[in-house]
Design a protein around this motif. Structure first.
Motif: not given
Lengths: 291, 162
Positions: A105-112
């Motif tokens: 979830p934390v990585v998903r906050n940034r990756g596009t």
């Protein structure tokens, strides 16, 4: 300590401004979006751009909307927004399937989505998702925009049709009636890359499969678009036997490598089983019969 | 090349000339000397370096400090206010949710963000939220229990104040 080699940095304030920067800076310039693929590559010196053009301020590229019979997704839309979009889940539930298991979830906050597709890592999930959903992408340069199919977009490993002074700006998913889709992935532990993953979409027509999309992650040098299995399915009534046959084709048509995630025969087996499962679930969704 | 970056960190405005390649985790730890944020795997896997940018938890080893120019950053140091621990810190204390403590700053920031969005998470939701945060010695059971402790005590406090 892992730190990228030195580079120069600037922030884009518009899409055209970013393209103008890329043209001015030349082929050693790269766009940075979420940075969760590019920065690790730069730390390892697998990528050594001399200039980074940061497009995180381009919020006009962050959207998921329905327009002209398509779902259109801006390139800067982050994984978390793809996961949470009810509009996307309604028309293309395979996105939510995939986003639940992409990184954490934390990585998903940034990756596009734009970054994921442009990275063109064969193990990445969204490339297969988009290929199965028959997506096209909009690429813009100073000469204008062009629309490219996923087959045309994936040129080779880590290589796409996006030119040096171009930017991927949008993903388009044509909405067709009676569709269903699913993404199935097996990973060693939460948040890891896939050992293998399969994306499937079907569009029903008079009780038979009118059209199908199947693509595989992590079982070849590029995302594998299993066109032979798609052809097999067209015009046939859905059944477990048919899906098993499609799975067998997927097993044959992928080309996995043996590595820490498993040997070749295991990955081929997985590709087949996951294709079958994804087709079964996609069809159940198309027929509103999902358990 | 150095560039000037200005941002709000834990409510205070900071401005420094840095190399564009400086990662946020190093900016926070070395330039600002806020060493509560831990620098772990360097590959966005372990989650020890999680800070919040504009409220969103992110892994500070995989974001450039330059990308935070103009934004609001909150580190683990922001949790304690005037000597009063945040309920999530108290939960970790009460439920023995840290042993070596290396993962703790990231765990705290990740789970604080979870509770801000979902004040009453299930054990499963907590486990999903920390699925990008690796603990190698305490074990996750006590961490999940600590987050539940914080959720329950925040709810009780809200009821008293409400």
């Amino acid at each position: 300590m892992q730190t990228p080699a030195a580079f120069e940095y600037e922030r884009a304030t518009s899409v055209d401004g970013a393209i103008a920067s890329l043209e001015r800076l030349g082929s050693e310039a790269r766009v940075i979006a979420g940075g969760h693929s590019l920065l690790p590559m730069m730390k390892l010196r697998l990528a050594n751009p001399e200039h980074l053009v940061d497009i995180n301020d381009l919020t006009e590229l962050s959207y998921i909307r329905e327009q002209e019979g398509e779902i259109r997704i801006g390139a800067m839309t982050r994984h978390v927004d793809l996961l949470r979009s009810d509009l996307l889940a309604q028309h293309f539930p395979l996105f939510r399937d995939a986003e639940t298991v992409i990184a954490d979830p934390v990585v998903r906050n940034r990756g596009t989505i734009g970054g994921s597709l442009c990275q063109a890592d064969a193990a990445e999930d969204l490339s297969a998702v988009c290929a199965a959903a028959k997506a096209s992408v909009v690429i813009r340069g100073s000469g204008g925009e062009r629309v490219v199919s996923m087959d045309g977009f994936h040129v080779g490993p880590f290589t796409t049709a996006v030119g040096a002074a171009e930017i991927l700006i949008e993903v388009r998913l044509p909405v067709r009636p009676d569709g269903g889709s699913a993404h199935e992935k097996v990973e060693r532990r939460a948040g890891d890359w896939a050992i293998a993953a399969a994306s499937a979409a079907v569009w029903m027509q008079d009780g038979t499969i009118g059209d199908a999309g199947i693509a595989l992650s992590a079982v070849g040098l590029t995302t594998i678009h299993v066109t032979r299995a798609e052809e097999l399915l067209r015009g046939k009534a859905p059944s477990d036997e048919l899906f098993a046959e499609a799975g067998a084709i997927a097993s044959e048509d992928c080309s996995p490598a043996s590595d820490g995630r498993g040997p070749i025969d295991y990955k081929r087996h997985l590709a087949g089983v996951l294709t079958q499962r994804a087709l079964r679930r996609a069809t159940a969704r198309a027929l509103h019969q999902e358990a | 090349m150095t560039i000037n970056v200005s941002m709000t960190v834990n409510g205070a405005q900071v401005s420094h000339d840095i190399e564009p390649r400086m990662l946020l985790v190093h900016f926070v730890r070395e330039t600002l000397e806020l060493t509560g944020t831990h620098w772990g795997c360097d590959t966005s896997n372990c989650g020890a370096c999680v800070v919040r940018i504009d409220g969103q938890p992110v892994k500070s080893c995989t974001i450039l400090a330059a990308m935070c120019d103009g934004h609001e950053v909150a580190t683990v140091e922001s949790l304690e206010v005037e000597g009063q621990l945040d309920p999530i810190q108290m939960g970790f204390h009460e439920r023995h949710a840290l042993q070596c403590g290396f993962c703790t700053p990231g765990m705290l920031m990740t789970t604080r963000a979870l509770l801000d969005e979902n004040p009453d998470p299930t054990d499963h939701e907590i486990r999903v939220a920390i699925s990008g945060a690796i603990c190698r010695c305490t074990g996750y059971k006590n961490i999940v229990s600590a987050v539940r402790w914080a959720a329950e005590h925040e709810a009780a406090t809200a009821n008293r104040e409400g």
